[in-house]
Structures are given as structure tokens and as C-alpha cells.
Write a protein that holds these residues in place. Structure first.
Motif, mmCIF file in Angstrom:
data_model
loop_
_atom_site.group_PDB
_atom_site.id
_atom_site.type_symbol
_atom_site.label_atom_id
_atom_site.label_comp_id
_atom_site.label_asym_id
_atom_site.label_seq_id
_atom_site.Cartn_x
_atom_site.Cartn_y
_atom_site.Cartn_z
ATOM 1 N N ASP A 26 0.813 -1.225 0.000
ATOM 2 C CA ASP A 26 0.000 0.000 0.000
ATOM 3 C C ASP A 26 0.843 1.270 0.000
ATOM 4 O OD1 ASP A 26 0.874 0.126 2.599
ATOM 5 O OD2 ASP A 26 -1.103 -0.092 3.528
ATOM 6 N N THR A 27 2.141 1.111 0.269
ATOM 7 C CA THR A 27 3.031 2.281 0.194
ATOM 8 C C THR A 27 4.001 2.188 -0.981
ATOM 9 O OG1 THR A 27 4.604 1.221 1.723
ATOM 10 C CG2 THR A 27 2.938 2.683 2.688
ATOM 11 N N GLN A 28 4.263 0.972 -1.464
ATOM 12 C CA GLN A 28 5.276 0.792 -2.513
ATOM 13 C C GLN A 28 4.695 0.666 -3.915
ATOM 14 O OE1 GLN A 28 7.394 -2.687 -1.251
ATOM 15 N NE2 GLN A 28 8.276 -1.712 0.548
ATOM 16 N N LEU A 29 3.508 0.056 -4.040
ATOM 17 C CA LEU A 29 2.966 -0.254 -5.357
ATOM 18 C C LEU A 29 1.649 0.459 -5.654
ATOM 19 C CD1 LEU A 29 2.975 -1.967 -8.000
ATOM 20 C CD2 LEU A 29 1.841 -3.774 -6.694
ATOM 21 N N PHE A 30 0.733 0.425 -4.715
ATOM 22 C CA PHE A 30 -0.609 0.935 -4.973
ATOM 23 C C PHE A 30 -0.645 2.413 -5.385
ATOM 24 C CE2 PHE A 30 -2.470 -2.436 -1.846
ATOM 25 C CZ PHE A 30 -2.058 -3.438 -2.705
ATOM 26 N N PRO A 31 0.189 3.295 -4.780
ATOM 27 C CA PRO A 31 0.142 4.705 -5.174
ATOM 28 C C PRO A 31 0.409 4.948 -6.654
ATOM 29 C CG PRO A 31 1.303 4.477 -3.097
ATOM 30 C CD PRO A 31 1.100 3.082 -3.632
ATOM 31 N N ALA A 32 1.167 4.055 -7.286
ATOM 32 C CA ALA A 32 1.442 4.222 -8.725
ATOM 33 C C ALA A 32 0.153 4.142 -9.526
ATOM 34 C CB ALA A 32 2.421 3.146 -9.194
ATOM 35 N N PHE A 33 -0.787 3.291 -9.090
ATOM 36 C CA PHE A 33 -2.074 3.159 -9.782
ATOM 37 C C PHE A 33 -3.060 4.230 -9.325
ATOM 38 C CE2 PHE A 33 -0.336 -1.165 -10.139
ATOM 39 C CZ PHE A 33 -0.542 -1.415 -11.486
ATOM 40 N N THR A 34 -3.167 4.419 -8.022
ATOM 41 C CA THR A 34 -4.161 5.378 -7.520
ATOM 42 C C THR A 34 -3.843 6.799 -7.966
ATOM 43 O OG1 THR A 34 -2.950 5.634 -5.418
ATOM 44 C CG2 THR A 34 -4.681 3.952 -5.505
ATOM 45 N N GLY A 35 -2.553 7.087 -8.183
ATOM 46 C CA GLY A 35 -2.167 8.414 -8.664
ATOM 47 C C GLY A 35 -2.622 8.679 -10.082
ATOM 48 N N HIS A 36 -3.037 7.639 -10.799
ATOM 49 C CA HIS A 36 -3.530 7.784 -12.167
ATOM 50 C C HIS A 36 -5.042 7.504 -12.251
ATOM 51 C CE1 HIS A 36 0.776 7.568 -13.033
ATOM 52 N NE2 HIS A 36 0.515 8.043 -14.231
ATOM 53 N N GLY A 37 -5.708 7.601 -11.120
ATOM 54 C CA GLY A 37 -7.161 7.422 -11.118
ATOM 55 C C GLY A 37 -7.622 5.981 -11.188
ATOM 56 N N ILE A 38 -6.700 5.042 -10.921
ATOM 57 C CA ILE A 38 -7.038 3.612 -10.950
ATOM 58 C C ILE A 38 -7.055 3.101 -9.510
ATOM 59 C CG2 ILE A 38 -6.406 1.325 -11.790
ATOM 60 C CD1 ILE A 38 -4.851 2.724 -14.063
ATOM 61 N N ALA A 39 -8.222 2.794 -9.000
ATOM 62 C CA ALA A 39 -8.328 2.283 -7.635
ATOM 63 C C ALA A 39 -7.768 0.867 -7.569
ATOM 64 C CB ALA A 39 -9.785 2.295 -7.179
ATOM 65 N N VAL A 40 -7.238 0.502 -6.410
ATOM 66 C CA VAL A 40 -6.718 -0.848 -6.189
ATOM 67 C C VAL A 40 -7.631 -1.566 -5.198
ATOM 68 C CG1 VAL A 40 -4.803 -2.258 -5.346
ATOM 69 C CG2 VAL A 40 -4.337 -0.155 -6.634
ATOM 70 N N LEU A 41 -8.142 -2.708 -5.623
ATOM 71 C CA LEU A 41 -8.917 -3.574 -4.742
ATOM 72 C C LEU A 41 -7.991 -4.715 -4.347
ATOM 73 C CD1 LEU A 41 -12.259 -3.681 -6.794
ATOM 74 C CD2 LEU A 41 -11.672 -2.173 -4.884
ATOM 75 N N ALA A 42 -7.447 -4.636 -3.129
ATOM 76 C CA ALA A 42 -6.424 -5.568 -2.678
ATOM 77 C C ALA A 42 -7.046 -6.733 -1.921
ATOM 78 C CB ALA A 42 -5.411 -4.845 -1.799
ATOM 79 N N VAL A 43 -6.653 -7.931 -2.291
ATOM 80 C CA VAL A 43 -7.200 -9.156 -1.697
ATOM 81 C C VAL A 43 -6.274 -9.660 -0.598
ATOM 82 C CG1 VAL A 43 -7.805 -11.562 -2.155
ATOM 83 C CG2 VAL A 43 -8.358 -9.796 -3.840
ATOM 84 N N ALA A 44 -6.866 -10.043 0.526
ATOM 85 C CA ALA A 44 -6.139 -10.713 1.606
ATOM 86 C C ALA A 44 -6.626 -12.153 1.669
ATOM 87 C CB ALA A 44 -6.371 -10.012 2.936
ATOM 88 N N TYR A 45 -5.692 -13.113 1.663
ATOM 89 C CA TYR A 45 -6.046 -14.526 1.686
ATOM 90 C C TYR A 45 -6.428 -14.976 3.101
ATOM 91 C CZ TYR A 45 -3.528 -14.453 -2.782
ATOM 92 O OH TYR A 45 -3.097 -14.153 -4.049
ATOM 93 N N PRO A 46 -7.151 -16.087 3.214
ATOM 94 C CA PRO A 46 -7.505 -16.617 4.535
ATOM 95 C C PRO A 46 -6.264 -16.811 5.416
ATOM 96 C CG PRO A 46 -8.696 -17.805 2.831
ATOM 97 C CD PRO A 46 -7.717 -16.925 2.124
ATOM 98 N N GLY A 47 -6.343 -16.278 6.624
ATOM 99 C CA GLY A 47 -5.226 -16.408 7.555
ATOM 100 C C GLY A 47 -4.170 -15.328 7.421
ATOM 101 N N GLN A 48 -4.387 -14.354 6.537
ATOM 102 C CA GLN A 48 -3.405 -13.294 6.337
ATOM 103 C C GLN A 48 -4.071 -11.925 6.339
ATOM 104 O OE1 GLN A 48 -1.278 -14.113 2.686
ATOM 105 N NE2 GLN A 48 -0.096 -15.771 3.600
ATOM 106 N N ASP A 49 -3.323 -10.922 6.799
ATOM 107 C CA ASP A 49 -3.763 -9.526 6.744
ATOM 108 C C ASP A 49 -5.185 -9.325 7.267
ATOM 109 O OD1 ASP A 49 -1.316 -8.582 5.574
ATOM 110 O OD2 ASP A 49 -1.969 -9.441 3.677
ATOM 111 N N GLY A 50 -5.492 -10.016 8.354
ATOM 112 C CA GLY A 50 -6.783 -9.836 9.000
ATOM 113 C C GLY A 50 -7.902 -10.708 8.501
ATOM 114 N N ALA A 51 -7.667 -11.526 7.482
ATOM 115 C CA ALA A 51 -8.709 -12.409 6.946
ATOM 116 C C ALA A 51 -8.781 -13.691 7.774
ATOM 117 C CB ALA A 51 -8.428 -12.752 5.489
#
Length: 271
Positions: free
Chosen positions: A85-110
Motif C-alpha cells: 500500500d506504500t510501494q505499489l498501490f500509489p502508482a495506480f491510484t495516482g492515475h485514477g485507478i483504484a486498487v482492490l487488494a485481496v487478503a487470503y484466509p489467515g493473512q492480513d486480518g482475513a
């Protein structure tokens, strides 16, 4: 007698070694593929949507505003959305492309644990949810490393704007063989018929043959030893996949080196 005893013991241990490998590959692969990861800090963005049941749940978080379109992002085996969310996503969001990020079961709060048998269906349902948010033809599916296989299968029943793979592998079996060969104590297991031992050997050839999608691109680092470029080059049946070489890119740096190219590719797919 002593020599016979040594030979017998060695044969027994070798048989046990290979039997253990066969058991793990057939029945206990999920915890190794996508290990549970309690991140020290959970993503700051609350989940937008959950897909699946209590035993296996994918969480989807949205970054940015979809002025142009959306990227549905399937990460690698270790998740780690707080890093992207700090290294990759801003490259897309800065161009008007939203990022829908998936978290797998058992990771990142899933919650829950990964079940490979359910992963394909969950991926398709996640793409359906992304299409409802952004419009089916305004979604690009992006998968990196292990997530590239989930991404490739998710497009089977939908027609998003395009598919971007990064650090991908021709099949699950080929990735496992390569990982086994890296460690001397596991290298002999690479001689096993891995593809037939797996409950299902997921492959790009199978996934891409099931979709009418025409825009599919793989960004592959020339210095990637975990998912080598050469493996994609020599695999038949991947005519639908355009391969973009990323000079000097390793498995962990390719997405950073190709960031600008991937954003340009996404914008082109959304036109």
C-alpha cells in the motif's frame, strides 16, 4: 551382516523420506503455500467486502478512487498488503485507478485457512464483486507470484479489461519443483511426479484456455531465480500471454522496476 543392516536402514529411511514428501504434496500443501501470517500491523484501510465463509474468507480493501477503473490485486503467498500500500498501490491510484487488494484466509486480518479446492471459486466471486464496484470492463486483474495463478483462473467466467501477471510460473508443479531444488535436503523430492501427486496442478495453460480474454501480459524479471523467465519461454500453450522482460528484475524487485510500465499497460487496457 553389519553391511546388510546399514543398507536396510538406509533404504528404510529413504523410503520414509519420500513417503513424507508424497504425503505433504498430496494432503498438506496449503499451509506451506499460503502460511498464516499475523502481520505486526494490519492494513490501515478497513475491509470493503468479505468473500466466502468462516472457514475460508478473502477480504477486499479499496485504495484510491476509481475515476478511470480498478485493479483487482492478488498478492503472493505471504500477502503483506501493508507493504504494497506504500510501494505499489500509489502508482495506480495516482492515475485514477483504484486498487482492490485481496487478503487470503489467515493473512492480513482475513479469518480462516486456505483451501486450494475453494480458491478458484473464491477468486471468481472476488472478480464478480470487483465488477459490481467498478464495472466488469473497467477492472484489470493483477496477480503477482502465487497470486498470478489465482488471478489467471478468476477471469474464466468474466471478461475484465485485462490480466496482468508478474513473477508468474507456468504451473504450480513447476514452482514447487524449483523450490525443492533450492534446498539440498529437499532436492531429491523434485524427482517425484509432482504434477500427478497434487490434488490439482493449476497451470497458466489451463487457466488461459478457459477464457476469451485477449489482453493478458506477464512482467517477468530477467534475474528472477524463483520464477525464471526461461520457464515461461519454453512452456507450450501460452500463446495468449504476452511476456515483457524486466531487465535486472528479481522476484522481489520486478514490480518496483516495472511499476511505470505496468501503470501504462493498465491505462492502455482501460481505454
Amino acid at each position: 551382516m553389519r553391511l546388510r543392516s546399514i543398507i536396510g536402514t538406509t533404504a528404510f529411511l529413504a523410503a520414509m523420506y519420500f513417503c513424507a514428501g508424497i504425503y505433504v504434496l498430496r494432503f498438506h500443501l496449503e499451509p506451506l503455500l499460503v502460511p498464516r501470517a499475523d502481520a505486526p500491523t494490519l492494513p490501515s484501510i478497513p475491509p470493503l467486502q468479505s468473500i466466502g465463509g468462516h472457514e475460508e474468507t478473502l477480504l477486499v480493501r479499496r485504495y484510491g478512487v476509481p475515476r478511470v477503473g480498478c485493479v483487482l490485486f492478488f498478492p503472493g503467498q505471504h500477502g503483506s498488503i501493508p507493504g504494497y500500500d506504500t510501494q505499489l498501490f500509489p502508482a495506480f491510484t495516482g492515475h485514477g485507478i483504484a486498487v482492490l487488494a485481496v487478503a487470503y484466509p489467515g493473512q492480513d486480518g482475513a479469518p480462516g485457512a486456505l483451501d486450494l479446492k475453494q480458491m478458484r471459486a473464491l477468486g471468481m466471486r472476488t472478480l464478480a464483486a470487483a465488477s459490481a464496484i467498478c464495472g466488469e470492463h473497467r477492472v484489470i486483474v493483477y496477480g503477482r507470484s502465487l497470486g498470478s495463478m489465482v488471478a489467471a483462473y478468476s477471469v474464466a467466467s468474466h471478461q475484465p479489461a485485462g490480466l496482468i501477471l508478474e513473477g508468474t510460473t507456468p504451473s504450480l508443479a513447476s514452482a514447487i519443483r524449483l523450490r525443492l531444488r533450492v534446498h539440498w535436503y529437499l532436492a531429491p523430492l523434485a524427482a517425484l511426479p509432482v504434477s500427478t501427486l497434487l490434488a490439482h496442478d493449476f497451470s497458466l495453460k489451463e487457466a488461459l484456455s478457459q477464457t476469451p480474454l485477449k489482453q493478458a501480459v506477464a512482467f517477468q524479471g530477467t534475474a528472477d531465480s524463483e520464477t525464471p523467465l526461461s520457464a515461461l519461454r519454453i512452456t507450450p500453450g501460452l500463446e495468449k500471454l504476452r511476456i515483457v522482460e524486466v531487465r535486472g528484475g528479481t522476484h522481489s524487485t520486478t514490480y518496483r522496476l516495472a511499476e511505470h510500465q505496468m501503470v501504462e499497460m493498465a491505462e492502455s487496457m482501460l481505454r
